[in-house]
Design a protein around this motif. Structure first.
Motif, PDB file in Angstrom:
ATOM      1  N   SER A 117     -45.639 -43.014  38.365  1.00 42.70           N
ATOM      2  CA  SER A 117     -46.822 -43.549  39.015  1.00 42.70           C
ATOM      3  C   SER A 117     -47.571 -44.487  38.097  1.00 42.70           C
ATOM      4  CB  SER A 117     -47.754 -42.415  39.425  1.00 42.70           C
ATOM      5  OG  SER A 117     -49.014 -42.958  39.726  1.00 42.70           O
ATOM      6  N   ARG A 118     -47.597 -45.749  38.458  1.00 45.00           N
ATOM      7  CA  ARG A 118     -48.292 -46.704  37.617  1.00 45.00           C
ATOM      8  C   ARG A 118     -49.795 -46.611  37.837  1.00 45.00           C
ATOM      9  NH1 ARG A 118     -44.938 -52.233  36.941  1.00 45.00           N
ATOM     10  NH2 ARG A 118     -43.349 -51.309  35.629  1.00 45.00           N
ATOM     11  N   ILE A 119     -50.211 -46.305  39.042  1.00 50.32           N
ATOM     12  CA  ILE A 119     -51.648 -46.193  39.300  1.00 50.32           C
ATOM     13  C   ILE A 119     -52.222 -45.072  38.447  1.00 50.32           C
ATOM     14  CG2 ILE A 119     -53.311 -45.408  41.041  1.00 50.32           C
ATOM     15  CD1 ILE A 119     -51.852 -47.062  43.076  1.00 50.32           C
ATOM     16  N   TYR A 120     -51.451 -43.998  38.314  1.00 49.18           N
ATOM     17  CA  TYR A 120     -51.971 -42.810  37.629  1.00 49.18           C
ATOM     18  C   TYR A 120     -51.927 -42.937  36.119  1.00 49.18           C
ATOM     19  CZ  TYR A 120     -52.561 -37.962  36.317  1.00 49.18           C
ATOM     20  OH  TYR A 120     -53.009 -36.812  35.751  1.00 49.18           O
ATOM     21  N   SER A 121     -50.833 -43.457  35.572  1.00 52.34           N
ATOM     22  CA  SER A 121     -50.685 -43.311  34.137  1.00 52.34           C
ATOM     23  C   SER A 121     -50.450 -44.571  33.344  1.00 52.34           C
ATOM     24  CB  SER A 121     -49.535 -42.350  33.841  1.00 52.34           C
ATOM     25  OG  SER A 121     -48.335 -42.944  34.274  1.00 52.34           O
ATOM     26  N   ASN A 122     -50.162 -45.659  34.012  1.00 52.22           N
ATOM     27  CA  ASN A 122     -49.756 -46.833  33.243  1.00 52.22           C
ATOM     28  C   ASN A 122     -50.859 -47.366  32.335  1.00 52.22           C
ATOM     29  OD1 ASN A 122     -47.421 -48.661  32.983  1.00 52.22           O
ATOM     30  ND2 ASN A 122     -48.995 -50.175  33.413  1.00 52.22           N
ATOM     31  N   ASP A 123     -52.091 -47.378  32.870  1.00 50.80           N
ATOM     32  CA  ASP A 123     -53.185 -47.927  32.058  1.00 50.80           C
ATOM     33  C   ASP A 123     -54.108 -46.792  31.581  1.00 50.80           C
ATOM     34  OD1 ASP A 123     -54.334 -47.224  34.479  1.00 50.80           O
ATOM     35  OD2 ASP A 123     -55.827 -48.817  34.376  1.00 50.80           O
ATOM     36  N   GLY A 143     -63.838 -42.968  32.675  1.00 49.02           N
ATOM     37  CA  GLY A 143     -64.509 -44.238  32.903  1.00 49.02           C
ATOM     38  C   GLY A 143     -63.604 -45.368  32.465  1.00 49.02           C
ATOM     39  N   TYR A 144     -64.127 -46.559  32.547  1.00 46.38           N
ATOM     40  CA  TYR A 144     -63.303 -47.721  32.192  1.00 46.38           C
ATOM     41  C   TYR A 144     -63.879 -48.401  30.955  1.00 46.38           C
ATOM     42  CZ  TYR A 144     -61.694 -47.056  36.966  1.00 46.38           C
ATOM     43  OH  TYR A 144     -61.181 -46.526  38.099  1.00 46.38           O
ATOM     44  N   ILE A 145     -62.990 -48.932  30.138  1.00 46.13           N
ATOM     45  CA  ILE A 145     -63.474 -49.750  29.030  1.00 46.13           C
ATOM     46  C   ILE A 145     -62.838 -51.127  29.131  1.00 46.13           C
ATOM     47  CG2 ILE A 145     -63.981 -47.865  27.434  1.00 46.13           C
ATOM     48  CD1 ILE A 145     -61.298 -48.476  26.088  1.00 46.13           C
ATOM     49  N   ASP A 146     -63.667 -52.097  28.808  1.00 43.42           N
ATOM     50  CA  ASP A 146     -63.243 -53.495  28.915  1.00 43.42           C
ATOM     51  C   ASP A 146     -62.466 -53.876  27.663  1.00 43.42           C
ATOM     52  OD1 ASP A 146     -62.966 -56.175  29.293  1.00 43.42           O
ATOM     53  OD2 ASP A 146     -65.012 -56.497  30.018  1.00 43.42           O
ATOM     54  N   VAL A 147     -61.261 -54.388  27.847  1.00 42.89           N
ATOM     55  CA  VAL A 147     -60.491 -54.816  26.666  1.00 42.89           C
ATOM     56  C   VAL A 147     -60.395 -56.344  26.609  1.00 42.89           C
ATOM     57  CG1 VAL A 147     -59.142 -52.724  26.406  1.00 42.89           C
ATOM     58  CG2 VAL A 147     -58.343 -54.504  27.975  1.00 42.89           C
ATOM     59  N   GLY A 148     -61.264 -57.004  27.373  1.00 39.98           N
ATOM     60  CA  GLY A 148     -61.297 -58.468  27.344  1.00 39.98           C
ATOM     61  C   GLY A 148     -60.260 -59.070  28.276  1.00 39.98           C
ATOM     62  N   GLY A 149     -60.490 -60.339  28.602  1.00 40.16           N
ATOM     63  CA  GLY A 149     -59.552 -61.043  29.485  1.00 40.16           C
ATOM     64  C   GLY A 149     -59.510 -60.469  30.876  1.00 40.16           C
ATOM     65  N   LEU A 180     -56.868 -55.134  39.616  1.00 40.58           N
ATOM     66  CA  LEU A 180     -57.476 -55.384  38.308  1.00 40.58           C
ATOM     67  C   LEU A 180     -57.297 -54.190  37.375  1.00 40.58           C
ATOM     68  CD1 LEU A 180     -60.823 -57.085  39.350  1.00 40.58           C
ATOM     69  CD2 LEU A 180     -58.798 -58.171  38.379  1.00 40.58           C
ATOM     70  N   LEU A 181     -57.162 -53.035  37.972  1.00 44.53           N
ATOM     71  CA  LEU A 181     -57.022 -51.830  37.155  1.00 44.53           C
ATOM     72  C   LEU A 181     -55.577 -51.566  36.752  1.00 44.53           C
ATOM     73  CD1 LEU A 181     -59.397 -49.528  39.199  1.00 44.53           C
ATOM     74  CD2 LEU A 181     -59.949 -51.109  37.361  1.00 44.53           C
ATOM     75  N   LEU A 182     -54.696 -52.393  37.267  1.00 41.16           N
ATOM     76  CA  LEU A 182     -53.276 -52.142  37.004  1.00 41.16           C
ATOM     77  C   LEU A 182     -52.761 -53.157  35.990  1.00 41.16           C
ATOM     78  CD1 LEU A 182     -52.172 -51.723  40.702  1.00 41.16           C
ATOM     79  CD2 LEU A 182     -52.733 -49.926  39.075  1.00 41.16           C
ATOM     80  N   ASN A 183     -53.316 -53.068  34.794  1.00 34.46           N
ATOM     81  CA  ASN A 183     -52.929 -54.057  33.798  1.00 34.46           C
ATOM     82  C   ASN A 183     -51.447 -53.991  33.482  1.00 34.46           C
ATOM     83  OD1 ASN A 183     -55.647 -54.979  33.300  1.00 34.46           O
ATOM     84  ND2 ASN A 183     -55.964 -52.933  32.483  1.00 34.46           N
ATOM     85  N   LEU A 214     -59.078 -53.921  32.215  1.00 35.85           N
ATOM     86  CA  LEU A 214     -59.804 -52.661  32.090  1.00 35.85           C
ATOM     87  C   LEU A 214     -58.799 -51.541  31.825  1.00 35.85           C
ATOM     88  CD1 LEU A 214     -62.232 -52.918  35.156  1.00 35.85           C
ATOM     89  CD2 LEU A 214     -62.862 -53.153  32.763  1.00 35.85           C
ATOM     90  N   LEU A 215     -59.171 -50.620  30.965  1.00 31.96           N
ATOM     91  CA  LEU A 215     -58.338 -49.440  30.738  1.00 31.96           C
ATOM     92  C   LEU A 215     -59.106 -48.203  31.183  1.00 31.96           C
ATOM     93  CD1 LEU A 215     -56.986 -50.169  27.129  1.00 31.96           C
ATOM     94  CD2 LEU A 215     -55.945 -50.767  29.330  1.00 31.96           C
ATOM     95  N   THR A 216     -58.354 -47.229  31.664  1.00 30.55           N
ATOM     96  CA  THR A 216     -58.985 -45.989  32.097  1.00 30.55           C
ATOM     97  C   THR A 216     -58.947 -44.990  30.942  1.00 30.55           C
ATOM     98  OG1 THR A 216     -58.070 -46.405  34.282  1.00 30.55           O
ATOM     99  CG2 THR A 216     -58.978 -44.218  33.894  1.00 30.55           C
TER     100      THR A 216
END
Lengths: 404, 225
Positions: A191-197, A98-104, A355-358, A107-109
């Protein structure tokens, strides 16, 4: 023999570029804009494609979710046995994510996995997946392996504090409690989509953070036996397990690409409009529509220039303008994307997924893309200028000069 | 009389078959003697410029033939006709057709840029030609900045760049005064006598016509006695 003549013609063509400053400036400006727009979008597109391919290579072959009342529901852990028994399934392992909001707006996975199963299947030992530290093991609790993007966020938040293996990161659980995790490893995936966040942890810790009940998971990640047709395996699961929704790797990629593709289409449309401007502009100043250009061709022919000489002059003019416009456009696109982070355009092209690719924008650049950018900038310009010049050059000079 | 160039029963019809068909030249036969100054007189629209275009290989006759030293040229390829123009014919156009963005020297050097002469050599030769016509103070002026007479001299200098055997001049005195016209005619006469230059000039200026060795008059596309 003949070299001096070609040198003269090239010199004359370059002189024309400088002498017709307004015309040259208009064409180069329009070319810069169109190449810049296409280049910026292409670098993002190539980045998305690269990431999707990498994700597909690293990710599961199939994902099985549970639908209840038309909505996604937690999957009971008992499904594991049934899924594993289906012909063609090599491994079925539960995931809690799931995602957690880290503000601003960030989102982190968070993803909880069975450490030994997941570690084995993605090959965490003896491969380059781990940048540093180690992967999870079955006894780990409140420990995490993170993507580079997570470290970047932490470094930005705690300036001056060393961040890395052994650092603590506290997450706010769904029930409001604060849970402290220890970082034990860092991904080095391309892969940034997979592991960056991504924050990877054990199943129980993830359940606690995301507020999921004990005997369930978010979905099952499945890997098929080698050589198995994924659609056939998906079909078997779909028919044998009621309430199962099966997503193949291709379907996941397609879903992402549809979002990207629709927006990229609008950018492509804008590019076409700009390129048409270049073509019309070039066509207008180089065809019978421009008396000046037409008369120049007629004069050169009357003075003894062969048709190929005239074409050579026009070709060099166009090549000079085209190379200049395309080079400046490509350079601007590189600066805009890779240095400035493609403001506005990236948000528009990638939409919600961005938005998911912080951790950063997926960008890639390759020789074929650069080649394509030059070709689509220069070839239409060549056609728009050389073809009218050729038409005038094969017409009798008397007709071209006197307009009779 | 040895004809260097001659037209035999040539017709030139523009827009043939269309409602705007124009018989610009009708059944004209004309011999141009080598080393002579031949003038074509007649009112505007009588076909003088079209005859010059036919003799200068700028267009092909609709019917009939044009011969250069007894070689029939009308049916030859455009590549060959272009070569003849490049090597043997100089043009002074009525509308001059100078490129306004180029300087005097650059305009005059143009005919040599499509040859193996280097650009520097071509521009030096252009300077010589312009200086010979009294334009030494206007060498680097863009032609748009020159007077009508100066532009005409640039046009004349350009026509002499390839040291032609045949010079074709269409209304060369149209934008210059009488004194300059006489200078120009004297220059051309000198070249005719010294170098055997054949000059074909179309004009309705009596000064020009009276100066020539032979005069042909045209009316409605045909030669008249």
């Amino acid at each position: 023999m003949g070299l001096r003549k070609h040198s003269n013609l090239v010199s004359y063509a370059l002189g024309n570029v400088l002498k017709y400053r307004t015309r040259s400036l208009a064409i180069v400006t329009a070319l810069i804009l169109s190449t810049f727009l296409l280049g910026s979008a292409e670098f993002i597109r190539e980045g998305v494609m690269t990431d999707l391919n990498a994700s597909a290579d690293e990710g599961p072959d199939l994902i099985v979710q549970k639908l209840w009342g038309g909505r996604q529901a937690p999957v009971p852990l008992e499904w594991k046995e049934n899924l594993s028994a289906i012909h063609g399934v090599r491994l079925a392992t539960p995931r809690v994510w799931g995602y957690i909001d880290v503000g601003g707006g960030g989102l982190l996975t968070v993803m909880g996995v069975n450490a030994s199963e997941y570690g084995t299947i993605v090959g965490t030992t003896g491969t380059e997946i781990m940048e540093e530290g180690r992967f999870l093991n079955d006894t780990d609790r409140y420990r995490m392996v993170v993507g580079e993007g997570i470290l970047d966020i932490m470094r930005a938040s705690f300036a001056g504090v060393s961040v890395g293996i052994g650092s603590a990161l506290s997450l706010i659980a769904q029930n409001g409690s604060l849970i402290e995790f220890e970082i034990i490893g860092v991904f080095s995936s391309n892969s940034r989509i997979y592991s960056n966040d991504l924050i990877l942890t054990d199943l129980d810790s993830a359940r606690q953070v995301l507020g999921l009940e004990g005997a369930s998971c978010t979905d099952y990640a499945l890997w098929a036996e080698y050589g198995e047709d994924l659609n056939s395996v998906a079909f078997r699961i779909d028919t044998q397990i009621a309430d199962a929704r099966v997503l193949t790797r291709d379907a996941l990629s397609d879903a992402m690409l549809v979002t990207y593709g629709n927006r990229a289409g609008v950018v492509a449309l804008l590019w076409v409009v700009l390129l048409m401007t270049v073509i019309l502009l070039s066509f207008t100043v180089s065809t019978s529509g421009s008396d000046e250009a037409r008369r120049e061709v007629g004069l050169l022919k009357a003075l003894g220039y062969d048709t190929v000489d005239v074409l050579e002059i026009r070709m060099f003019e166009s090549l000079t303008l085209g190379m200049l416009g395309a080079s400046l456009g490509v350079s601007s696109a590189i600066v805009f994307d890779f240095i400035l982070g493609a403001p506005i355009l990236s948000g528009y092209l990638l939409g919600w997924s961005f938005l998911l690719l912080n951790g950063g924008l997926p960008l890639a650049i390759s020789a074929p893309t650069i080649f394509t950018l030059y070709v689509v900038a220069i070839v239409p310009l060549l056609v728009a200028t050389v073809v009218p010049a050729w038409r005038n050059a094969i017409t009798e000079p008397d007709v071209v000069l006197r307009g009779v | 009389m040895t004809a260097i160039i001659r037209a035999e029963s040539v017709w030139k019809i523009y827009g043939q078959g269309s409602p705007r068909e124009v018989n610009a030249v009708k059944d004209v036969s004309i011999d141009i003697a080598q080393g002579e100054v031949t003038a074509l007189g007649g009112p505007s629209g009588s076909g003088k410029t079209t005859i010059l275009s036919l003799l200068g290989l700028l267009t092909k006759p609709t019917k009939g033939s044009v011969y250069l030293e007894e070689r029939e040229l009308s049916s030859l390829s455009e590549v060959y006709r272009t070569k003849v123009r490049r090597e043997r014919i100089g043009f002074i156009f009525q509308a001059q057709y100078l490129i306004p963005q180029l300087t005097s020297v650059e305009n005059v050097a143009l005919p040599k840029l499509c040859t193996d002469m280097s650009r520097d050599d071509a521009e030096n030769l252009a300077k010589e030609r312009l200086t010979a016509l009294g334009m030494e103070n206007r060498l680097d002026f863009r032609v748009a900045e020159l007077s009508g007479g100066e532009q005409q001299r640039v046009s004349i200098a350009r026509s002499l760049m390839n040291s032609p055997d045949i010079l074709i001049a269409d209304e060369p005195s149209s934008s210059i005064d009488e004194a300059l016209t006489k200078d120009l005619l004297a220059t051309l006469r000198g070249m005719s006598e010294e170098n055997g230059l054949t000059v074909i000039v179309a004009s309705h200026d009596p000064t020009v016509l009276n100066w020539s060795d032979r005069i042909y008059h045209m009316q409605d596309g045909s030669l008249v006695e």
